[in-house]
Scaffold this active site. Structure first.
Site, short mmCIF file in Angstrom:
data_model
loop_
_atom_site.label_atom_id
_atom_site.label_comp_id
_atom_site.label_asym_id
_atom_site.label_seq_id
_atom_site.Cartn_x
_atom_site.Cartn_y
_atom_site.Cartn_z
N LYS A 119 -6.07 2.47 3.52
CA LYS A 119 -6.42 0.81 2.71
C LYS A 119 -6.05 0.12 3.13
O LYS A 119 -6.59 -1.04 3.65
CB LYS A 119 -6.22 1.16 1.55
CG LYS A 119 -6.85 2.03 0.39
CD LYS A 119 -6.65 1.91 -1.09
CE LYS A 119 -5.44 2.15 -1.66
NZ LYS A 119 -4.88 3.94 -1.02
N THR A 120 -4.92 0.32 3.57
CA THR A 120 -3.81 -1.09 4.68
C THR A 120 -4.16 -1.22 5.54
O THR A 120 -4.58 -2.20 6.74
CB THR A 120 -2.49 -0.75 4.34
OG1 THR A 120 -2.14 -0.51 3.10
CG2 THR A 120 -2.11 -2.33 4.94
N ASP B 67 -2.62 -6.07 -1.53
CA ASP B 67 -2.48 -4.67 -1.89
C ASP B 67 -2.39 -4.58 -3.48
O ASP B 67 -1.44 -5.16 -4.06
CB ASP B 67 -0.89 -4.34 -0.99
CG ASP B 67 -0.91 -2.65 -1.36
OD1 ASP B 67 -2.44 -1.95 -1.38
OD2 ASP B 67 -0.15 -1.93 -0.28
N THR C 133 -5.58 1.82 -6.15
CA THR C 133 -4.97 3.45 -6.71
C THR C 133 -5.53 3.52 -7.36
O THR C 133 -6.33 4.59 -7.87
CB THR C 133 -3.46 3.36 -6.28
OG1 THR C 133 -3.08 2.76 -7.48
CG2 THR C 133 -3.07 3.85 -5.05
N ARG D 231 -0.80 8.88 5.96
CA ARG D 231 0.75 9.27 5.65
C ARG D 231 1.91 9.89 6.04
O ARG D 231 2.64 10.16 6.38
CB ARG D 231 0.61 8.23 4.50
CG ARG D 231 2.23 8.14 4.77
CD ARG D 231 2.83 6.92 3.86
NE ARG D 231 1.73 6.20 3.23
CZ ARG D 231 1.33 5.17 2.54
NH1 ARG D 231 1.56 5.20 1.38
NH2 ARG D 231 0.83 4.02 3.34
#
Ligand code: ADP
Length: 361
Positions: free
Chosen positions: A87-88, A132, A181, A240
């Site tokens: 997302k980031t 965020d 999320t 990640r």
């Protein structure tokens, strides 16, 4: 009020996030303070460097192209999905594609309208404001940004009590990118103000393996394809984690092997961290084990499990559960979480010891 990062299109390497690693007790480690240059090195810098999420990628490209053609700012975009899926990364690559600047805020720090005012007033024409964890923004902030999102203006209240006056302040046209999320926690009016809503799903092992190979090259680590696939299979569908596993395997290879990542070295390294064949780590298994051992396999409310494990329920819901649900090791029922037969078998327990539904619903 904390302002996290403010940078323009050319200041491309600033980045302060790589969160959601957990310590041995499962508590999130706030890696914002410890972000290494490697995190920055591994994060794609441009949209075309991103692997996977092809449909989302195509839609975003179309929206960017159209906005550029019309000379208008890009419509607001909401990304949702479990942590670590990009997302980031999308939010940081989009402004580069647009050739504009980016400001980053976190919903958790936006407690009152005054906290968001500097971001809004600093926003340049066509720039991107990324929020965020937007679901953590206070309701008052949420309501305050509606006119900013819709009409690019804010209503500021000056003075107090009977002297209070409302001043209407125009803003530059900007793009809000939100990441969450939990879309379920966003109010419908906020959700509806995003022109695009994009859900990021887990990556396939092939996609993760491509990320691992790419990143091993960036880290100048010799790795063979099979080893990359072993890492990919044990990364819970999450880039990640694939990066974290790769870096651990690299350390292990440097310290205990001759620096080469072979499949055997990769497996030994991940074994040492307690990462199993499905990519679950000891904390994921502890969650499933607690449901079995303490709650007879469930159904049990997530709060009860969280209390027993001495961890915030949000951590379980946001970071641990999504992959377990997706892998059908766990199911959600109206009465709470319940481990599945597959989950029990994965733990090496005997399904007959638990009253488990034979079919999923
Ligand atoms: P989120 O914001 O969803 O929690 P991030 O965007 O911070 O996730 O992604 C975590 C890391 O995973 C990034 O720093 C990057 O290295 C890697 N990553 C995420 N998505 C991709 C992708 N599509 N291709 C390659 N690497 C990715």
């Amino acid at each position: 009020m904390t302002r996290e990062v403010l940078y323009g299109p050319d200041d491309s390497d600033r980045d302060d996030r790589d969160r959601y690693d957990r310590d041995e007790n499962g508590r999130p480690i706030d890696r914002r303070r410890t972000t290494s240059e490697e995190d920055i090195l591994l994060r794609p810098k441009r949209l075309d460097e991103m692997v996977g999420q092809r449909e989302v990628y195509e839609r975003i490209l179309i929206a960017i192209e159209a906005a550029k053609k019309r000379g208008e700012p890009l419509g607001h975009i909401l990304f949702d999905g479990p942590p670590g899926l990009g997302k980031t990364t999308f939010a940081t690559c989009i402004p580069k594609e647009l050739g504009t600047s980016l400001q980053i805020a976190n919903g958790a720090t936006l407690k009152a309208p005054k906290d968001i005012v500097p971001y809004l007033t600093n926003a340049e024409e066509g720039s991107v404001l990324f929020i965020d964890e937007i679901h953590r923004m206070q309701k008052t902030v949420e309501e305050f940004i509606y006119p900013a999102m819709e009409d690019f203006r804010i209503d500021l209240t000056l003075g107090e009590g009977t002297n209070a006056r409302t001043m209407n302040m125009p803003l530059k046209q900007f793009t809000l990118i939100g990441a969450t999320t939990r879309t379920g926690l966003l109010s419908a009016p906020l959700r509806d103000r995003f022109q695009m809503r994009e859900h990021l799903d887990f990556y396939t092992p092939e996609e993760l393996s491509a990320i691992v190979l790419k990143n091993a090259e960036k880290l100048q680590m010799p790795i063979d394809d099979v080893a990359a696939m072993e890492i990919a299979f044990r990364s819970r569908g999450t880039p990640r984690l694939a990066n974290n596993r790769l870096r651990w395997v690299r350390d292990f290879a440097d310290a205990r092997a001759d620096g080469k990542i072979t499949p055997k070295v990769a497996l030994r390294a991940m074994d040492m961290q307690g990462i199993d064949s499905l990519g679950l780590d000891p904390f994921d298994r502890k969650f499933l084990e607690t449901i079995c051992r303490v709650f007879g396999g469930g159904p049990v409310g997530v709060e009860a499990v969280a209390h027993t494990m001495n961890i915030a329920p949000d951590t379980l819901v946001d970071e641990v559960e999504p992959f377990l649900l997706r892998s059908e090791l766990l199911i959600r029922t109206p009465r709470g979480r319940k481990i599945t037969e597959k989950g029990i078998e994965h733990l090496g327990l005997n399904p007959n010891d638990f009253d488990i539904p034979q079919t999923l619903f």
